[in-house]
Design an enzyme around this catalytic site. Structure first.
Site, PDB file in Angstrom:
ATOM      1  N   GLU A  76       0.611  -1.108  -0.162  1.00  0.00           N
ATOM      2  CA  GLU A  76       0.070   0.861   0.310  1.00  0.00           C
ATOM      3  C   GLU A  76       0.316   0.932   0.399  1.00  0.00           C
ATOM      4  O   GLU A  76       0.574   2.029   0.485  1.00  0.00           O
ATOM      5  CB  GLU A  76      -1.193  -0.328   1.277  1.00  0.00           C
TER       6      GLU A  76
ATOM      7  N   GLU B  68      -6.201  -8.530   0.802  1.00  0.00           N
ATOM      8  CA  GLU B  68      -6.552  -7.703   1.866  1.00  0.00           C
ATOM      9  C   GLU B  68      -8.332  -7.576   1.297  1.00  0.00           C
ATOM     10  O   GLU B  68      -8.366  -7.209   0.280  1.00  0.00           O
ATOM     11  CB  GLU B  68      -5.907  -7.180   2.405  1.00  0.00           C
TER      12      GLU B  68
END
Length: 451
Positions: free
Chosen positions: A171, A355
């Site tokens: 991320e 995720e």
């Protein structure tokens, strides 16, 4: 047949293709204690009054470095077959540079063995935001890319004889935009220069990480990286909001996807990037991953914000949409939108959902049940798995889905208030209490279909 080929295969009975990974994801700085590791920028950030909503720190967390066997037993008992969990950069390199800490390497070595002994496939993630404090300047400093390559080489050498999948970075958009443009996350900066430096230096570190891993891993290892690409919509149907949505899409999505797949950065960054770009950078960044990890939680709305780098920031979702306890809109169709973007704009790479999850609080009645009842989380996961199946029917090569997260943990600036786990953790005792979602997702894994 390749994994991508298997992921494209249709299953007429509604199941998932053979070899599909059903797993959980976690991050070392959110579950491990501070014992035995160096200081990270998140320790520094948490020490500043008012930065963490509940005033907590990552000093104790879940003590996963001592209790990982218990957590893995819960995973294996439920039927999950894969675990994507990061190592701690500040544990392996407490001074920011080599040699790697021997005790830290031994810890992750034991964890990989423990996973394999339980039939769980390890997916090591090199680091999840815990830049060592000793690295002066953090992502503002170009030299951090070389330090990241050292981390990648050390982890690859130690774990590469058993782990077959490695995730290089996690991320970068959150780190660059939330931590360096909005100052809501560590290191708490807020400027155009900080955002662009963090953006480019993470991309460069990611490319150097790919290079380092490929230099030490055996043939057959598969390397990917994880982005959190989210659809961006204008808050209102106005020219200003549409321009804000385009700017936020560039800052959050395209700034990381485009160079990874060999394209130039979006044009709006050209002037700010000029002092940072060096010959050869873009070739390093275009890493040609074997798979792309996607972390999906919600869709975004954008509004103009002249005080924010590049003039756009997040807007609240419409009141008509249901929300999680963090206020995030529940929009499973956004996952389908992202996967369509990958198909149409980026060559349809193999995707692993590294995720996906939602934060919901446990009510008093739910806590009296055994396992703890969390029907809303099950409903959230079921709806998103349905979107995943539909995207696969349309040609998206998806080879795995990992729930965020296995156990409740320290959720960065939110502290311990949000609870994402398939397993509840009692904060005073660190007792693990499975939620119904753990058994449900495990049943899906065993059947290789949504049950």
């Amino acid at each position: 047949m390749t994994m991508a080929g298997r992921a494209r295969a249709a299953t007429p009975d509604g199941g998932f293709p053979a070899g599909f990974r059903w797993g959980a994801a976690a991050a070392a700085p959110q579950i491990e204690s501070a014992e035995g590791r160096g200081r990270s920028i998140w320790d520094d950030f948490a020490a500043q009054p008012g930065r963490i909503h509940d005033g907590s720190t990552p000093a104790v967390n879940n003590r996963a470095e001592a209790r990982y066997a218990e957590d893995l037993d819960l995973m294996a008992g439920a039927g999950l077959n894969s675990y994507c969990v990061s190592v701690s950069w500040s544990r392996l390199f407490p001074e920011g540079r080599g040699p790697a800490d021997a005790a830290g390497l031994d810890l992750y070595d034991r964890q990989v063995d423990a996973m394999l002994a339980r039939g769980i496939e390890p997916w090591p993630l090199l680091a999840h935001w815990d830049v060592p404090s000793a690295l002066e300047g953090g992502w503002l400093n170009r030299d951090v890319a070389d330090r990241y390559a050292e981390l990648a080489e050390a982890v690859g050498r130690r774990l590469g004889d058993r782990a077959r999948h490695f995730v290089v970075l996690n991320e970068p958009a959150t780190v660059a935009f939330i931590g360096h443009a909005l100052a809501y996350h560590a290191p708490g900066l807020g400027s155009v220069d900080a955002f662009v430096a963090a953006m480019h230096h993470q991309n460069l570190a990611q490319g150097r990480g790919f290079q380092a891993l490929r230099s030490v891993l055996p043939a057959g290892a598969r390397l990917g990286t994880t982005l959190n690409i989210q659809p961006v919509h204008p808050q209102a149907d106005t020219a200003a909001d549409r321009a804000a949505a385009a700017a936020l899409d560039d800052c959050w999505n395209r700034a990381f996807l485009d160079p990874l797949y060999g394209r130039p950065y979006p044009a709006r960054f050209e002037a700010a990037l000029a002092p940072l770009l060096r010959p050869g950078d873009m070739e390093i960044i275009a890493a040609k991953p074997d798979f792309l990890g996607e972390n999906y939680y919600t869709s975004y709305r954008a509004r103009p914000a002249p005080e924010v780098p590049f003039g756009a920031t997040f807007a609240p979702p419409p009141d008509t949409l249901p929300r999680t306890d963090l206020g995030w809109a529940i929009e499973p169709e956004g996952l389908g939108t992202v996967l369509r973007m990958f198909r149409e704009d980026y060559g349809n790479p193999e995707i692993v959902i590294t995720e996906m999850g939602a934060a919901f609080r446990d009510g008093e009645e739910a806590l009296r049940a055994d396992p703890v009842e969390d029907d809303r989380r099950v409903d959230w996961l079921r709806a998103h798995l349905a979107q995943l199946q539909e995207a696969m029917r349309q040609g998206s090569p998806v080879s795995g889905a990992f729930v965020w997260t296995l156990t409740d943990n320290w959720e960065w600036a939110e502290g311990f208030v949000p609870t994402f786990g398939l397993v509840r953790v009692e904060r005073d005792t660190l007792q693990r209490r499975p939620r119904r979602s753990l058994g449900w997702f495990g049943a899906c894994a065993r059947a290789n279909r949504v049950v």
